[in-house]
Design an enzyme around this catalytic site. Structure first.
Site, PDB file in Angstrom:
ATOM      1  N   LYS A 183     -30.653 -40.690  -1.238  1.00  0.00           N
ATOM      2  CA  LYS A 183     -30.224 -41.174  -2.567  1.00  0.00           C
ATOM      3  C   LYS A 183     -31.247 -40.849  -3.650  1.00  0.00           C
ATOM      4  O   LYS A 183     -30.879 -40.407  -4.731  1.00  0.00           O
ATOM      5  CB  LYS A 183     -30.013 -42.688  -2.556  1.00  0.00           C
ATOM      6  CG  LYS A 183     -28.687 -43.141  -2.026  1.00  0.00           C
ATOM      7  CD  LYS A 183     -28.362 -44.573  -2.422  1.00  0.00           C
ATOM      8  CE  LYS A 183     -29.466 -45.557  -2.143  1.00  0.00           C
ATOM      9  NZ  LYS A 183     -29.745 -45.770  -0.710  1.00  0.00           N
ATOM     10  N   THR A 228     -33.597 -38.546  -3.583  1.00  0.00           N
ATOM     11  CA  THR A 228     -33.613 -37.094  -3.731  1.00  0.00           C
ATOM     12  C   THR A 228     -32.424 -36.650  -4.580  1.00  0.00           C
ATOM     13  O   THR A 228     -32.568 -35.819  -5.486  1.00  0.00           O
ATOM     14  CB  THR A 228     -33.580 -36.436  -2.331  1.00  0.00           C
ATOM     15  OG1 THR A 228     -34.622 -37.013  -1.550  1.00  0.00           O
ATOM     16  CG2 THR A 228     -33.779 -34.950  -2.419  1.00  0.00           C
ATOM     17  N   LYS A 269     -45.065 -42.681   7.077  1.00  0.00           N
ATOM     18  CA  LYS A 269     -45.312 -41.529   6.216  1.00  0.00           C
ATOM     19  C   LYS A 269     -44.119 -41.391   5.275  1.00  0.00           C
ATOM     20  O   LYS A 269     -42.973 -41.397   5.712  1.00  0.00           O
ATOM     21  CB  LYS A 269     -45.407 -40.293   7.113  1.00  0.00           C
ATOM     22  CG  LYS A 269     -46.223 -39.176   6.548  1.00  0.00           C
ATOM     23  CD  LYS A 269     -46.465 -38.152   7.646  1.00  0.00           C
ATOM     24  CE  LYS A 269     -46.551 -36.755   7.078  1.00  0.00           C
ATOM     25  NZ  LYS A 269     -46.752 -35.757   8.125  1.00  0.00           N
ATOM     26  N   ALA A 305     -33.498 -55.102  -1.634  1.00  0.00           N
ATOM     27  CA  ALA A 305     -32.048 -54.964  -1.807  1.00  0.00           C
ATOM     28  C   ALA A 305     -31.289 -56.062  -1.077  1.00  0.00           C
ATOM     29  O   ALA A 305     -30.073 -56.082  -1.108  1.00  0.00           O
ATOM     30  CB  ALA A 305     -31.595 -53.594  -1.326  1.00  0.00           C
ATOM     31  N   PHE A 360     -29.866 -49.450  -0.740  1.00  0.00           N
ATOM     32  CA  PHE A 360     -28.940 -49.617   0.376  1.00  0.00           C
ATOM     33  C   PHE A 360     -27.671 -48.767   0.179  1.00  0.00           C
ATOM     34  O   PHE A 360     -27.672 -47.819  -0.607  1.00  0.00           O
ATOM     35  CB  PHE A 360     -28.582 -51.097   0.562  1.00  0.00           C
ATOM     36  CG  PHE A 360     -29.654 -51.903   1.280  1.00  0.00           C
ATOM     37  CD1 PHE A 360     -30.885 -51.350   1.597  1.00  0.00           C
ATOM     38  CD2 PHE A 360     -29.422 -53.219   1.642  1.00  0.00           C
ATOM     39  CE1 PHE A 360     -31.869 -52.095   2.262  1.00  0.00           C
ATOM     40  CE2 PHE A 360     -30.402 -53.972   2.314  1.00  0.00           C
ATOM     41  CZ  PHE A 360     -31.617 -53.414   2.610  1.00  0.00           C
ATOM     42  N   PHE A 413     -27.550 -30.286   4.291  1.00  0.00           N
ATOM     43  CA  PHE A 413     -28.655 -30.063   5.234  1.00  0.00           C
ATOM     44  C   PHE A 413     -28.501 -28.647   5.777  1.00  0.00           C
ATOM     45  O   PHE A 413     -27.380 -28.131   5.843  1.00  0.00           O
ATOM     46  CB  PHE A 413     -28.586 -31.060   6.393  1.00  0.00           C
ATOM     47  CG  PHE A 413     -29.044 -32.452   6.040  1.00  0.00           C
ATOM     48  CD1 PHE A 413     -29.007 -32.911   4.729  1.00  0.00           C
ATOM     49  CD2 PHE A 413     -29.493 -33.307   7.021  1.00  0.00           C
ATOM     50  CE1 PHE A 413     -29.420 -34.203   4.421  1.00  0.00           C
ATOM     51  CE2 PHE A 413     -29.913 -34.595   6.721  1.00  0.00           C
ATOM     52  CZ  PHE A 413     -29.872 -35.043   5.425  1.00  0.00           C
ATOM     53  N   TRP A 460     -32.405 -30.241  -2.713  1.00  0.00           N
ATOM     54  CA  TRP A 460     -33.631 -30.244  -1.896  1.00  0.00           C
ATOM     55  C   TRP A 460     -34.159 -28.819  -1.759  1.00  0.00           C
ATOM     56  O   TRP A 460     -35.345 -28.563  -1.963  1.00  0.00           O
ATOM     57  CB  TRP A 460     -33.321 -30.841  -0.514  1.00  0.00           C
ATOM     58  CG  TRP A 460     -34.524 -30.917   0.387  1.00  0.00           C
ATOM     59  CD1 TRP A 460     -35.502 -31.874   0.385  1.00  0.00           C
ATOM     60  CD2 TRP A 460     -34.883 -29.993   1.418  1.00  0.00           C
ATOM     61  NE1 TRP A 460     -36.439 -31.601   1.348  1.00  0.00           N
ATOM     62  CE2 TRP A 460     -36.092 -30.455   1.992  1.00  0.00           C
ATOM     63  CE3 TRP A 460     -34.307 -28.807   1.912  1.00  0.00           C
ATOM     64  CZ2 TRP A 460     -36.729 -29.779   3.050  1.00  0.00           C
ATOM     65  CZ3 TRP A 460     -34.935 -28.136   2.957  1.00  0.00           C
ATOM     66  CH2 TRP A 460     -36.146 -28.631   3.515  1.00  0.00           C
TER      67      TRP A 460
END
Lengths: 586, 586
Positions: free
Chosen positions: A79, A81, A113, A294, A322, A410, A438
């Site tokens: 979200k 991104t 991370k 949230a 969320f 993706f 991305w």
């Protein structure tokens, strides 16, 4: 400029992009601000909210774009991104665009991370500042919150040590706080499981009041919830007054005002109302302001940031936490109701991965490799799983908004998979676009940007799911049936009793209904994927936040203090002593 | 411009003076900085230490002026006020002058009225920023410190839950920490007596490790001690590594590096090395940097701030905490030794009030009216009490510095009283001047400024009280006799045992000796005024700080967590919601 995220890490992209980070003067020009409306602060200036909003009060608002998602896998569906990708895509189309994101907590940053700054070419900079402390809002919240606890425990000690007459000499009336009914804990902005359950006040009579206590993570503080929903400093000041810190022995609430600490808390919080400015790697300005949970809060960046963004930008992008059943529902019925702002469009982020999971794919477990179902084409699982997306498209449409589905691409996705999702989304009455922000930044988000701009040209007949007059239990019933797809609601006795009390007391008439539920399923049971059928929503308790003015029906447990794992991220974080650059964050 | 402090409160003077607060551009010019050496931060820009010190490394230093005091009453004798007064006086004489002060803690600010910003016309601005948070250094220290504690407790939990093999899978070796030997506690920047003694880790096996623990006030953190003495970021990074967090079951120290949290701590601390800029009400720039305790640490602003100040100003004024027996002694033998800097003069602040107390006047108790001895002329008490001043003049002279006595004028003082103190100070070999900076600002401090400038023209043959090679117990003996006037030192068995160990271990050869003693007497007993005679200094324990590299012989108890009283200052603090102005602070 586009970087290759398949070979460069996020921090490397950030480092390159930060060479071209907007200067304060450039931000000023981008936002159309006057010089004294920008408060200097390193690389991330703050905007003087009170000045800007007053000067621009008559300026029409820009287009208001909310970003939400289908029910996600535990890995998240991108979200943040996508929010940044939309800004970049609209930027490529020449639009005056900006947005607002939440500030991340130090706990997850140091434990896992990742920094919530997006990823690849849809990234927020400066990354280190964003991830570590930023403008100190969380610190101000932590200090202000703990000052209330200091006031509480010290007062309990002094009331135990002094007679009524001695208290009166100091202008104090006995509050008679019940140590068994102190609901509030202290806060720290790390994952400190060792502070979840503690005993304090050990020692002599001047070493505090002996009692059970606890720490939560700082971003779970009611003050953070308040920052996110406050209209302005006056509203914040007023809300702080009513924060319930404890209960007295008659069961009556003891507030920050009763402890005479509300003024000091508001004073310590005064700078937090001014949002900080960051930037996408493609130089769209983005506010970072507030970072509430949230579950017990709205899980969104602040109303203040949206109010300014809508004045400064033609298109203002904001993200809800969320999935849409929680995040969009709260944006719709709580955030927009409190702000009076009307959205133009919601972008529903979907991934082939999550849709396959809803179609019956195997469990997705963080840290383990993805099963083959997710890395190879599988149209059957995908088609079945699209029911989750369609359900949430329909939920959004109930608000009057016609959503845009963003298929967040993706590299393992196939063209046929993308086409299938797009077709089903369009059949359900949504716009849809595949987006590669991305990989390609704004250039990868042009179709998405076009769909969003197109949607923004439509009039929206925005309507809330329930009127403010609707009583609490009926509201929950409506949300459970209309949003979650439940058959009804089961109230446990404690919850029902509390709900009745709240419904009967006009004091709670303007309290927001803030559902607490897992985001990993439309239901309360995280393992139920797709569209669970034939179930009822159990409500176990109703929490009350007197300052934020939230009633939180609990359809799930919440932990306000995460734990630090056995291989935490801080092991790999360090600083270059020659230039202060931080490594290992991302 | 001079304001009348007998009718205006400090915050009113500050508010007027802040209309003329130097802009970042003006600071830049005053300090001779390049544009990119100033880091924007609201009204209080930071200075980029690494850049400035590198560019100016060959520039000769200005004159280095330390401010200390006679043994004070519990009300304090105005060291900060005098430090600011000297800057203002030198400014009136046309000198290029600046200084460095400590940043106050939020605990005392919220508990007792007062902000450590000086007073009257010798005042530091902006006052609210200075008092509440400033640039967030204390927050960074608090977070970094607590991150070590998170790492400690989480590690103890994971070691309790996992086998050696399971730990090894995560790249961890069992540290085997002894829960009974965890010396470090958590920190919070308030007076929270209820957190002095706590039990943490209650609950299940994933709720942390069950143990006794404690909170101290944030400014007592070893990280604050380190910030004050660090030469640069590399030095800070190295010191963090060696902070001893706990001991293992064999009694060996467990450090921040053993917990693999040292890099993250240094990363979180990275911005703290850059000092913040504030200003006197007469526009002399003044760094505010670090605020360590004066018992377990040096109680002075940072070496870094002094290093920059000496490059940027012809006269740089810095204040030592506590009285000269503690503050000057640490400045002399610790701070200057660590920095390699050589002072030109020390200003010893004396008040008629404190001198009368040393002459046998009745006890001075905060909150109660001053007895008549202090408000009416009494040359007899005064003359007798001057022995404390003469003792401390002689202490300072042992360093090679010829001090300037500043008689900090109160409106109840008489001319005869001032003349008497001046005569005795001069007879003892000091310069002396009456100063009215509180009442008149720089114009009231001209005599003092002249005395300071005159003193700065003299060569100082600066020499330490003891050589680094001198073993610990001998050092303490020398300090006790030569500075405090004791007949000798009595080591309790525990302390003697520890001292022997430290003396024998070459690891401690370069550790500083950091005396812990009350500042209310030359001795360890606060009620012994004047020059106590015929006593020995008891040393009960020796604390060790492995990162700061301090050995602290304990000639008194220390509380690292003050308490909040029954009539705390926060009751009267508030914020104006229309403009964010804070009231009630002063």
């Amino acid at each position: 400029m586009v970087w290759n995220p398949t070979v460069m890490k996020d921090w490397q992209i950030a480092e390159e992009a930060e060479k071209n980070l907007p200067t304060p003067e450039e931000y000023q020009e981008m936002l159309g601000l006057q010089k004294d409306e920008l408060i200097p602060h390193g690389k991330t200036p703050k905007v003087d909210f009170l000045k800007v909003i007053d000067r621009l009060k008559d300026k029409p608002n820009g287009k208001y774009i909310e970003v939400t998602a289908i029910t996600p896998t535990p890995l998240g569906e991108g979200k943040s991104t996508t929010s940044l990708g939309i800004m970049e895509g609209l930027g490529k189309r020449g639009a005056n665009v900006g947005g607002a994101l939440r500030q991340p907590s130090g706990g997850p940053t140091m434990n896992v991370k990742g920094t919530a700054a997006g990823g690849g070419n849809a990234l927020l900079i400066p990354m280190t500042e964003f991830s570590l402390g930023l403008t100190g809002d969380i610190n101000d919240i932590m200090n202000s919150h703990n000052l209330m606890m200091v006031a509480l425990n010290a007062r309990m000690q002094h009331e135990a040590n002094y007679t009524d007459a001695e208290l009166a000499k100091r202008g104090l009336k006995r509050l008679d706080i019940d140590p068994k009914k102190v609901e509030m804990g202290w806060v720290i902005d790390f994952c400190a499981q060792g502070l979840r359950n503690i005993t304090i006040g050990l020692g002599g009579k001047n070493d505090g009041f002996l009692m059970q206590s606890k720490f939560g993570i700082a971003v779970s503080s009611e003050l953070m919830a308040i920052l996110a929903v406050a209209k302005d400093l006056a509203d914040m000041r007023e809300r702080v007054k009513h924060i319930v810190v404890a209960y007295d022995k008659q069961g009556k609430p003891v507030t920050a005002a009763d402890l005479e600490v509300d003024g000091a808390v508001a004073a310590w919080m005064r700078n937090t109302i001014n949002p900080s400015l960051c930037s996408t790697v493609e130089r769209q300005p983005c506010f970072v302001h507030a970072g509430p949970f949230a579950n017990i809060a709205i899980g969104q960046s602040s109303i203040i940031a949206d109010r300014i963004g809508l004045k400064c930008f033609d298109y203002h992008v904001t993200e809800s936490g969320f999935a849409a059943d929680i995040g969009f529902e709260k944006f719709w019925n709580v955030k927009c109701r409190l702000s009076g702002l009307k959205p133009n469009v919601s972008v529903l982020v979907a991934t082939v991965r999550a849709l396959k999971m809803h179609g019956g794919g195997p469990a997705v477990v963080p840290g383990r490799p993805l099963p083959e179902e997710y890395t190879k084409e599988n149209l059957q699982l995908l088609e079945k799983g699209c029911e989750n997306m369609v359900h949430l498209i329909n939920v959004i449409k109930k608000s009057g908004i016609k959503p845009v589905v963003c298929i967040n691409s993706f590299y393992t996705d196939t063209k046929a998979e993308h086409a299938l999702v797009k077709r089903i989304a369009e059949q359900a009455g949504a716009r849809a676009a595949v987006s590669e922000h991305w990989l390609k930044g704004g250039d990868g988000a042009l179709d998405l940007a076009d769909a969003v701009m197109d949607a923004c040209r439509e009039e929206v007949d925005f309507k809330y799911l329930y009127p403010l007059e609707m009583p609490l239990r009926q509201r929950v019933e409506v949300i459970a049936k209309e949003v979650y797809g439940a058959d009804g609601v089961d109230w446990e006795p404690l919850a029902a009793e509390k709900a009745k009390k709240f419904e009967a007391d006009p004091k709670y008439a303007d309290y927001s209904t803030m559902m607490v539920k897992t985001h990993l399923s439309l239901s309360h049971e995280p393992s139920w994927k797709g569209i669970p059928k034939g179930w009822r929503l159990p409500i176990r308790d109703v929490l009350v936040y007197g300052g934020a003015k939230f009633l939180c029906p609990m359809a799930g447990s919440i932990s306000l203090m995460p734990g630090t794992g056995s291989d935490p991220a801080y092991r790999r974080i360090d600083v270059d002593v020659n230039n202060g650059k931080v490594s290992g964050l991302f």
